[in-house]
Design a protein around this motif. Structure first.
Motif, PDB file in Angstrom:
ATOM      1  N   GLU A  61       0.829  -1.215   0.000  1.00 22.64           N
ATOM      2  CA  GLU A  61       0.000   0.000   0.000  1.00 22.64           C
ATOM      3  C   GLU A  61       0.858   1.256   0.000  1.00 22.64           C
ATOM      4  O   GLU A  61       0.535   2.249  -0.655  1.00 22.64           O
ATOM      5  N   ALA A  62       1.953   1.210   0.755  1.00 25.83           N
ATOM      6  CA  ALA A  62       2.841   2.380   0.807  1.00 25.83           C
ATOM      7  C   ALA A  62       3.433   2.654  -0.573  1.00 25.83           C
ATOM      8  O   ALA A  62       3.535   3.806  -1.006  1.00 25.83           O
ATOM      9  N   THR A  63       3.782   1.579  -1.289  1.00 23.57           N
ATOM     10  CA  THR A  63       4.317   1.730  -2.648  1.00 23.57           C
ATOM     11  C   THR A  63       3.281   2.347  -3.579  1.00 23.57           C
ATOM     12  O   THR A  63       3.589   3.243  -4.371  1.00 23.57           O
ATOM     13  N   THR A  64       2.047   1.862  -3.487  1.00 22.92           N
ATOM     14  CA  THR A  64       0.971   2.414  -4.314  1.00 22.92           C
ATOM     15  C   THR A  64       0.862   3.921  -4.081  1.00 22.92           C
ATOM     16  O   THR A  64       0.739   4.712  -5.020  1.00 22.92           O
ATOM     17  N   LYS A  65       0.931   4.296  -2.796  1.00 24.84           N
ATOM     18  CA  LYS A  65       0.836   5.717  -2.432  1.00 24.84           C
ATOM     19  C   LYS A  65       1.981   6.518  -3.071  1.00 24.84           C
ATOM     20  O   LYS A  65       1.747   7.583  -3.646  1.00 24.84           O
ATOM     21  N   LEU A  66       3.196   5.989  -2.975  1.00 30.73           N
ATOM     22  CA  LEU A  66       4.334   6.706  -3.573  1.00 30.73           C
ATOM     23  C   LEU A  66       4.157   6.842  -5.079  1.00 30.73           C
ATOM     24  O   LEU A  66       4.459   7.890  -5.656  1.00 30.73           O
ATOM     25  N   GLY A  67       3.654   5.791  -5.706  1.00 30.93           N
ATOM     26  CA  GLY A  67       3.382   5.846  -7.144  1.00 30.93           C
ATOM     27  C   GLY A  67       2.423   6.988  -7.460  1.00 30.93           C
ATOM     28  O   GLY A  67       2.649   7.777  -8.381  1.00 30.93           O
TER      29      GLY A  67
ATOM     30  N   GLN B  93       9.430 -11.330  -4.644  1.00 31.65           N
ATOM     31  CA  GLN B  93       9.060 -11.254  -6.060  1.00 31.65           C
ATOM     32  C   GLN B  93       7.789 -10.427  -6.266  1.00 31.65           C
ATOM     33  O   GLN B  93       7.699  -9.631  -7.199  1.00 31.65           O
ATOM     34  N   LYS B  94       6.829 -10.626  -5.348  1.00 30.16           N
ATOM     35  CA  LYS B  94       5.563  -9.877  -5.449  1.00 30.16           C
ATOM     36  C   LYS B  94       5.795  -8.389  -5.255  1.00 30.16           C
ATOM     37  O   LYS B  94       5.266  -7.553  -5.987  1.00 30.16           O
ATOM     38  N   LEU B  95       6.589  -8.053  -4.232  1.00 25.27           N
ATOM     39  CA  LEU B  95       6.836  -6.631  -3.947  1.00 25.27           C
ATOM     40  C   LEU B  95       7.651  -5.987  -5.068  1.00 25.27           C
ATOM     41  O   LEU B  95       7.395  -4.855  -5.475  1.00 25.27           O
ATOM     42  N   LYS B  96       8.603  -6.753  -5.593  1.00 27.39           N
ATOM     43  CA  LYS B  96       9.419  -6.255  -6.699  1.00 27.39           C
ATOM     44  C   LYS B  96       8.527  -5.900  -7.900  1.00 27.39           C
ATOM     45  O   LYS B  96       8.643  -4.814  -8.476  1.00 27.39           O
TER      46      LYS B  96
ATOM     47  N   MET C 290       6.424  -2.826  -7.092  1.00 22.69           N
ATOM     48  CA  MET C 290       7.194  -1.582  -7.142  1.00 22.69           C
ATOM     49  C   MET C 290       7.453  -1.177  -8.594  1.00 22.69           C
ATOM     50  O   MET C 290       7.313  -0.009  -8.961  1.00 22.69           O
ATOM     51  N   GLN C 291       7.791  -2.169  -9.407  1.00 21.69           N
ATOM     52  CA  GLN C 291       8.014  -1.894 -10.833  1.00 21.69           C
ATOM     53  C   GLN C 291       6.766  -1.294 -11.471  1.00 21.69           C
ATOM     54  O   GLN C 291       6.832  -0.294 -12.179  1.00 21.69           O
ATOM     55  N   LYS C 292       5.632  -1.908 -11.167  1.00 22.34           N
ATOM     56  CA  LYS C 292       4.366  -1.461 -11.746  1.00 22.34           C
ATOM     57  C   LYS C 292       4.069  -0.006 -11.370  1.00 22.34           C
ATOM     58  O   LYS C 292       3.487   0.749 -12.138  1.00 22.34           O
ATOM     59  N   ASN C 293       4.476   0.365 -10.151  1.00 25.30           N
ATOM     60  CA  ASN C 293       4.206   1.726  -9.667  1.00 25.30           C
ATOM     61  C   ASN C 293       5.349   2.712  -9.957  1.00 25.30           C
ATOM     62  O   ASN C 293       5.311   3.856  -9.511  1.00 25.30           O
ATOM     63  N   GLY C 294       6.368   2.224 -10.663  1.00 23.31           N
ATOM     64  CA  GLY C 294       7.471   3.121 -11.031  1.00 23.31           C
ATOM     65  C   GLY C 294       8.355   3.528  -9.870  1.00 23.31           C
ATOM     66  O   GLY C 294       8.944   4.609  -9.872  1.00 23.31           O
ATOM     67  N   VAL C 295       8.443   2.660  -8.859  1.00 21.17           N
ATOM     68  CA  VAL C 295       9.242   2.985  -7.673  1.00 21.17           C
ATOM     69  C   VAL C 295      10.435   2.022  -7.586  1.00 21.17           C
ATOM     70  O   VAL C 295      10.250   0.804  -7.575  1.00 21.17           O
TER      71      VAL C 295
END
Ligand code: MG
Length: 276
Positions: free
Chosen positions: A22-28, A51-54, A57-62
């Motif tokens: 969720e934090a990654t989505t927010k940063l994206g 692998q999931k988080l990687k 993060m890629q999907k969100n450009g982080v």
């Protein structure tokens, strides 16, 4: 996801959102392209989660840069609590913590981080203290495990003076150990003047926290964190010094207090972008 020099990043947990997805989505959503990853309970550190988080993060450009190792039973409530609970000094917790660190390092490497990092605890100032020798031994083990995984280890600053840190690094004799420079910690722990300290340790700085704060007002107490630009670090001087020493890595905002974390992050981002 190409990051530019001095890309503004955020420590994921500084969003106030504990779930790293969720934090990654927010940063994206906020357009932030670089992140340090905070610690999670040990059971989170599986290859599947990495692998999931990687992918997320890629999907969100982080881009993940550094993963901070930490432990669920650490407390930063006071100087005494830090002394007692943080890092690798408590002999009763050492084996368990090294084990957790190995899992975190596996995770960091699989996620694609350049380094794992930690507050290792107050390094005993007297190098003839057996606790000092034990800490060196432990940190060598951790550094060597990082090396096996192809990543570096960054010591978080703040609980020692710059000179003590340099001595510790020399004693370690490991070429993959560097510094995550947190200018506010130098002040919060009443240890050193951040800009002067940065000059001293400049050859080792591979990542930074952009955090601000004010000096403690009484012996044995910690100083208080402030939003970026509102404390005594002198953020313009900090960024200018980073440029002077040739630092090009991310400027990772860390905000551990306050009830408008996202607002503070966005104002911090604007400030950093105007200075870099
Ligand atoms: Mg920090």
């Amino acid at each position: 996801m190409r990051m530019q020099p001095m890309e503004v990043g955020v420590f994921l947990s500084s969003t106030g959102i504990s779930d790293p997805f969720e934090a990654t989505t927010k940063l994206g959503e906020l357009g932030i392209k670089s992140a340090q990853v905070g610690f999670q309970p040990p059971e989170f550190y599986t290859s599947e989660n990495a692998q999931k988080l990687k992918a997320h993060m890629q999907k969100n450009g982080v881009t993940p840069t550094v993963l901070f190792i930490g432990f669920v039973d650490e407390s930063y409530a006071s100087m005494a609590a830090v002394q007692e609970t943080v890092g690798f000094l408590n002999p009763d917790k050492l084996d368990e913590r090294v084990e957790v660190s190995r899992k975190a390092i596996d995770f960091a490497a699989e996620l694609g981080c350049q380094a794992a990092a930690a507050h290792i605890g107050f390094v005993p100032a007297d190098s003839s203290d057996p606790a000092h020798g034990k800490l060196i031994e432990t940190m060598r083990e951790i550094a060597d495990y990082c090396k096996e995984k192809g990543i570096a280890f960054h010591l978080e600053t703040g609980q020692e003076t710059a000179e003590e840190l340099l001595e510790f690094l020399a004693d370690l004799e490991r070429d993959n150990v560097f510094i995550n420079f947190d200018p506010a910690n130098m002040i919060l722990y009443g240890k050193d003047k951040p800009i002067e300290a940065l000059e001293l340790v400049k050859d080792y700085v591979r990542s930074v926290h952009c955090k601000d704060g004010v000096w403690p007002t009484a012996e044995g107490q910690l100083g208080e964190e402030r939003p970026l630009g509102g404390g005594q670090v002198d953020i313009p001087a900090f960024v200018a010094k980073l440029k002077e020493i040739g630092y090009t890595g991310p400027l990772t905002i860390e905000r551990e207090a306050g009830d408008d974390r996202i607002g503070d992050i966005l104002r911090g981002k604007e400030l950093l972008e105007s200075l870099r």
